[in-house]
Write a protein that holds these residues in place. Structure first.
Motif, PDB file in Angstrom:
ATOM      1  N   THR A  95      -3.821   3.282  -6.111  1.00  0.00           N
ATOM      2  CA  THR A  95      -4.730   2.155  -6.286  1.00  0.00           C
ATOM      3  C   THR A  95      -4.862   1.540  -7.678  1.00  0.00           C
ATOM      4  O   THR A  95      -5.200   2.429  -8.403  1.00  0.00           O
ATOM      5  CB  THR A  95      -6.025   2.344  -5.294  1.00  0.00           C
ATOM      6  N   ILE A  99      -8.526  -6.791  -7.586  1.00  0.00           N
ATOM      7  CA  ILE A  99      -8.545  -5.255  -8.345  1.00  0.00           C
ATOM      8  C   ILE A  99      -9.864  -4.904  -8.659  1.00  0.00           C
ATOM      9  O   ILE A  99     -10.309  -3.912  -8.428  1.00  0.00           O
ATOM     10  CB  ILE A  99      -7.682  -5.132  -9.451  1.00  0.00           C
ATOM     11  N   GLN A 100     -10.588  -5.783  -9.460  1.00  0.00           N
ATOM     12  CA  GLN A 100     -11.923  -5.462  -9.565  1.00  0.00           C
ATOM     13  C   GLN A 100     -12.874  -5.042  -8.554  1.00  0.00           C
ATOM     14  O   GLN A 100     -13.742  -4.245  -8.511  1.00  0.00           O
ATOM     15  CB  GLN A 100     -12.540  -6.514 -10.461  1.00  0.00           C
ATOM     16  N   GLN A 101     -12.648  -5.845  -7.443  1.00  0.00           N
ATOM     17  CA  GLN A 101     -13.456  -5.540  -6.474  1.00  0.00           C
ATOM     18  C   GLN A 101     -12.833  -4.519  -5.341  1.00  0.00           C
ATOM     19  O   GLN A 101     -13.445  -4.232  -4.138  1.00  0.00           O
ATOM     20  CB  GLN A 101     -13.439  -6.965  -5.348  1.00  0.00           C
ATOM     21  N   ARG A 102     -11.669  -3.967  -5.910  1.00  0.00           N
ATOM     22  CA  ARG A 102     -10.992  -2.740  -5.063  1.00  0.00           C
ATOM     23  C   ARG A 102     -10.669  -3.051  -3.655  1.00  0.00           C
ATOM     24  O   ARG A 102     -10.663  -2.384  -2.802  1.00  0.00           O
ATOM     25  CB  ARG A 102     -12.121  -1.506  -5.049  1.00  0.00           C
ATOM     26  N   ARG A 153      -3.536   3.983 -12.277  1.00  0.00           N
ATOM     27  CA  ARG A 153      -3.279   4.096 -10.914  1.00  0.00           C
ATOM     28  C   ARG A 153      -4.192   5.265 -10.660  1.00  0.00           C
ATOM     29  O   ARG A 153      -4.122   6.240 -11.448  1.00  0.00           O
ATOM     30  CB  ARG A 153      -2.163   4.044 -10.668  1.00  0.00           C
ATOM     31  N   GLU A 154      -4.865   5.306  -9.327  1.00  0.00           N
ATOM     32  CA  GLU A 154      -5.396   6.650  -8.826  1.00  0.00           C
ATOM     33  C   GLU A 154      -5.193   6.705  -7.405  1.00  0.00           C
ATOM     34  O   GLU A 154      -4.800   5.745  -6.653  1.00  0.00           O
ATOM     35  CB  GLU A 154      -7.109   6.445  -9.030  1.00  0.00           C
ATOM     36  N   VAL A 198      -4.544  -1.611 -16.655  1.00  0.00           N
ATOM     37  CA  VAL A 198      -4.941  -1.054 -15.272  1.00  0.00           C
ATOM     38  C   VAL A 198      -4.507   0.470 -15.341  1.00  0.00           C
ATOM     39  O   VAL A 198      -3.508   0.889 -15.910  1.00  0.00           O
ATOM     40  CB  VAL A 198      -4.501  -1.652 -14.100  1.00  0.00           C
ATOM     41  N   GLU A 210       0.881  -1.244   0.094  1.00  0.00           N
ATOM     42  CA  GLU A 210      -0.037   0.070   0.203  1.00  0.00           C
ATOM     43  C   GLU A 210       0.846   1.410  -0.001  1.00  0.00           C
ATOM     44  O   GLU A 210       0.291   2.384  -0.266  1.00  0.00           O
ATOM     45  CB  GLU A 210      -1.006  -0.194   1.207  1.00  0.00           C
ATOM     46  N   LEU A 213      -6.735   0.211 -10.733  1.00  0.00           N
ATOM     47  CA  LEU A 213      -8.031  -0.208 -11.208  1.00  0.00           C
ATOM     48  C   LEU A 213      -7.973  -0.494 -12.560  1.00  0.00           C
ATOM     49  O   LEU A 213      -7.171  -0.003 -13.414  1.00  0.00           O
ATOM     50  CB  LEU A 213      -8.950   1.279 -10.945  1.00  0.00           C
ATOM     51  N   PRO A 257      -5.704   7.446  -3.585  1.00  0.00           N
ATOM     52  CA  PRO A 257      -6.846   6.765  -2.751  1.00  0.00           C
ATOM     53  C   PRO A 257      -7.743   8.038  -2.466  1.00  0.00           C
ATOM     54  O   PRO A 257      -7.270   8.845  -2.077  1.00  0.00           O
ATOM     55  CB  PRO A 257      -6.335   5.934  -1.733  1.00  0.00           C
TER      56      PRO A 257
END
Length: 100
Positions: A12, A53-56, A96-97, A94, A7, A14, A99
């Motif tokens: 994150t 990843i899909q489920q965050r 990245r964003e 994917v 982390e 996505l 959080p």
């Protein structure tokens, strides 16, 4: 603070909106990039990571799932996740964003 914390990158991953995941058998899967018309077959571990990843899910939760399912060390699970993320990012599957 541990440097190897997944982390710690503060971004994150996505799935991109133009990428579709198809579950083949509850274990493996296929990603289809609608922009490039390419598809990618995912093995068990990569599919588990993609579903997370899909489920965050936090990457640490995905790592825990890997250690439970495959009886590997947390370090091995973290390495597998980082390798998969590098591959997903290289193919622009994917983004990245921050959080939020």
């Amino acid at each position: 603070m541990p440097v190897n914390n997944l982390e710690s990158n503060l971004m994150t991953p996505l799935p991109q909106e133009h990428v579709i995941f198809t579950d083949l058998d509850g274990v493996e899967g296929v990603l289809v990039d609608l922009n490039s018309k390419k598809y990618y077959r995912l093995n068990e571990t990569a599919s588990l990571i993609w579903r997370g990843i899909q489920q965050r899910l936090p990457l640490s939760d995905i790592a825990e799932q890997i250690t439970e399912r495959y009886d590997v060390s947390l370090e091995h699970a973290n390495s597998s996740i980082q390798t998969a993320l590098r591959d997903f990012e290289a193919q622009k599957l994917v983004s990245r964003e921050n959080p939020g």
